[in-house]
Design an enzyme around this catalytic site. Structure first.
Site, PDB file in Angstrom:
ATOM      1  N   LYS B  99     -28.811  14.130 -10.380  1.00 29.55           N
ATOM      2  CA  LYS B  99     -27.931  14.498 -11.279  1.00 29.55           C
ATOM      3  C   LYS B  99     -28.689  14.338 -13.384  1.00 29.55           C
ATOM      4  O   LYS B  99     -28.358  15.097 -13.578  1.00 29.55           O
ATOM      5  CB  LYS B  99     -27.004  13.840 -11.181  1.00 29.55           C
ATOM      6  N   LYS B 199     -22.598  14.661 -15.472  1.00 32.25           N
ATOM      7  CA  LYS B 199     -21.801  15.643 -13.932  1.00 32.25           C
ATOM      8  C   LYS B 199     -20.957  16.232 -15.064  1.00 32.25           C
ATOM      9  O   LYS B 199     -20.932  17.645 -14.499  1.00 32.25           O
ATOM     10  CB  LYS B 199     -21.403  14.585 -13.316  1.00 32.25           C
ATOM     11  N   GLY B 296     -22.523   7.186  -1.109  1.00 33.70           N
ATOM     12  CA  GLY B 296     -22.913   6.794  -0.494  1.00 33.70           C
ATOM     13  C   GLY B 296     -24.116   7.755   0.543  1.00 33.70           C
ATOM     14  O   GLY B 296     -24.599   8.712  -0.179  1.00 33.70           O
TER      15      GLY B 296
END
Lengths: 404, 404
Positions: B99, B199, B296
């Protein structure tokens, strides 16, 4: 490229209105000029602002080579089936919001579309405006989907929400939904679970690649849910929701639609009013959820128009989104399911019921007597229900407990 | 076609593991044979089960015409920038979860990819495994997006959840997050809001079509949130969450990251622990939300592999998902924002504070004194804060109230 809209009801008129409102943006995304050339409806639209586009004759659409996309927003099987099939065979893309038709004939249309190198797209058929089918197919593509579970019908969710939050009876909540225009005068398709059934059939077909027909999915509605059931669930921190789901079990795929008990704080248990939500559980992905208003004129129209953009801009590179036809053998019997069950019985039947089903957890603060059983197999549950009957124990409710 | 994975950390090793676990399915969806040919890492991987694929030299990848897809999972700007650029220039698809790099150089890479007729895809850069960027771009294409708001960082959401549910202090909750491996030893990127900022910058760029750089987005972290602020919000049925958002105002686009007050029963207010959620508000679509574990190993790897499938199967029909570069003028000053504000002051300052800000609703059952103001413009809020200071009124907290 020209568009024809077949059926000028709520969704169809929404498509035309939203198209003209956002035309620049839609053309920009589609990468070409677009216009609505025909609106087909057997009703008289001569007084409509779109009267110049109106025709009663579907053949006008079929015979016009300028029409590249047919938007089918009629609903129902006939004549939508015939019009869709002929459009695809004529090499036109078909975009639809018609869940009944997709659930009944999706595999056939997908196969024709593939052969004719056009698209058959139906994002709006499940979850209205919620982007769901495309992301499911495209973004969840790498891993194994172990379950899909959803609140797929806004009408029943509105009714359940009023029962949960206001303690209303089913009958009163249904009347309120009808008075507010959220439920039809004949509410059977919603409250008996048929609408949710069609949608979970479509989702199952898409995720597992084989056409699952609605009559293969065990379906229970919400008409038998009592205020006391809702109160018992509430006392346990839970809500009763109409859940359509498909799950991989050790033996195979199980799908069903049934009122079910979920924790109020869970992703689906927390969804209220006319909102819909679909939770996807992946072996690698964990849980993801898509949430939004599942119906409504503008959201559904918006989803239809996204498909129009997609159909047109995909060009020769036809979407693989779809599935193949299958015998009625994709699912196994729904009784292969394993869940805990919330049982409610008269106080006098407490001991017999607990002895039969086993009590994992008693629910405090309810009239009568309510408890959660341990996890039971569906066949076992049926057997125990039968035994209860023999012993004169009336089950006031027996609802599956889910963890979505 | 061969894949090269650059960076064998958590995400990179997850990509390789999930690829081999689901290889059949991935190849089937991609429509061609696929294999991982190289794993590039400066660390010694000679003891790894994938030692035969290991190289320290990125040029092996670049010079091998068999490699069609480069998966960049290094993180950080350098050397990921260089490797990504050279891969694209060599005509290879690049798929990333980075990102920081997408937020800093997305427009440049998207332009090169377009020129070279390959894909630069980055679904995993926002929301980890949650399908988000593709559906946002593709399915919300027809209408006007009036706002995007999200819980974009799992670490801070875990910390806020512990403060809300367990009454912990920020410091204790941070320590717990670190002990559980949810927060880095140096947690600045998370708790100061930089990660969420990147983000929302990516989301804003995608939705509005122009590159918005992270330094354009006003960013506040959660380090100053006190247990008493959380308690005051709770007393009003609300939760404090770190929200990244962009909104269309009458004057233009406003974006910011800031701890904000939301109803506990609202879609975002209800999201707990390490879960992320992004709510999209469309003029036609209403509210839709995407929800899931934002991070994750397996979920993120799953999203990366979906992009690999997409890159490969799109063939010559390159995705339009992306945006163009822009001067730092896509956003207007964040103080053009209009929201109510939750204010907390010492009891002795009650009257002065209420006179200054106006009280829309007092919050009962809190220590000190807390209340909601009417809707205030951001410039007005700043002016009032200044006045409060002049009058010796210490604002113990002043947090925006949002309706997501």
């Amino acid at each position: 490229m020209k568009i024809a809209v077949i059926g000028f009801g709520t969704v169809g008129s929404g498509v035309v209105e939203v198209f003209y409102k956002n035309r620049d943006k839609i053309e920009n995304k589609a990468g070409c000029e677009l216009d609505v050339k025909y609106i087909v409806d057997i009703r008289d639209l001569s007084a409509s602002p779109y009267a110049d586009k109106w025709t009663k004759d579907f053949n006008d659409v079929l015979n016009d080579p300028e029409v590249g996309v047919v938007v089918e927003t009629m609903g129902g099987i006939n004549p939508a089936y015939d019009f869709s099939k002929r459009s695809l065979l004529a090499g036109k893309h078909v975009v639809t919001s018609n869940k009944e038709l997709v659930a009944a004939h999706g595999a056939e249309f997908i196969a024709i579309a593939k052969e004719k190198n056009v698209n058959y797209l139906f994002e709006a058929s499940v979850g209205g405006g919620i982007p769901l089918l495309h992301p499911l197919y495209q973004c969840l593509g790498a891993g194994d989907v172990t379950a899909v579970a959803g609140i797929l019908n806004g009408t029943t969710n509105f009714i359940m929400t009023r029962m949960i939050e206001d303690g209303m009876s089913f009958e009163d909540a249904l009347k309120l939904a009808q008075d507010n225009g959220f439920a039809e005068r004949n509410p059977a398709a919603d409250v008996e679970g048929h609408d949710a059934c069609r949608k979970i059939a479509i989702l199952t077909s898409l995720v597992y690649g084989k056409h699952v027909y609605p009559d293969e999915v065990h379906t229970e509605g919400i008409t038998e849910i009592k205020a006391a059931d809702v109160a018992a669930a509430s006392a346990a921190g839970c809500a009763i929701k109409l859940i359509g789901r498909v799950e991989k079990t050790d033996n195979g795929l199980v799908a069903m639609v049934a009122p079910s008990v979920l924790k109020k704080t869970s992703p689906l248990g927390n969804i209220s009013d006319v909102y819909n939500g679909v939770l996807v559980r992946g072996s690698d992905l964990g849980d993801v959820m898509f949430y939004g208003k599942g119906a409504g004129k503008a959201p559904t129209a918006s989803a239809v128009l996204s498909d129009v953009i997609d159909a047109v801009s995909a060009g020769g590179n036809i979407r693989k989104l779809g599935w193949v036809d299958a015998a009625h053998d994709t699912l196994i019997d729904y009784r292969n399911d394993n869940t805990a069950v919330m049982i409610r019985v008269a106080a006098c039947d407490k001991e017999k019921a607990v002895e039969l089903f086993g009590c994992e957890k008693e629910i405090e603060g309810v009239e009568d007597y309510a408890f959660f059983t341990p996890v039971l197999n569906g066949y076992k549950l049926e057997e125990l229900k039968e035994k209860a009957k023999e012993q004169g124990v009336e089950l006031l409710c027996a609802l599956r407990v889910l963890d979505y």
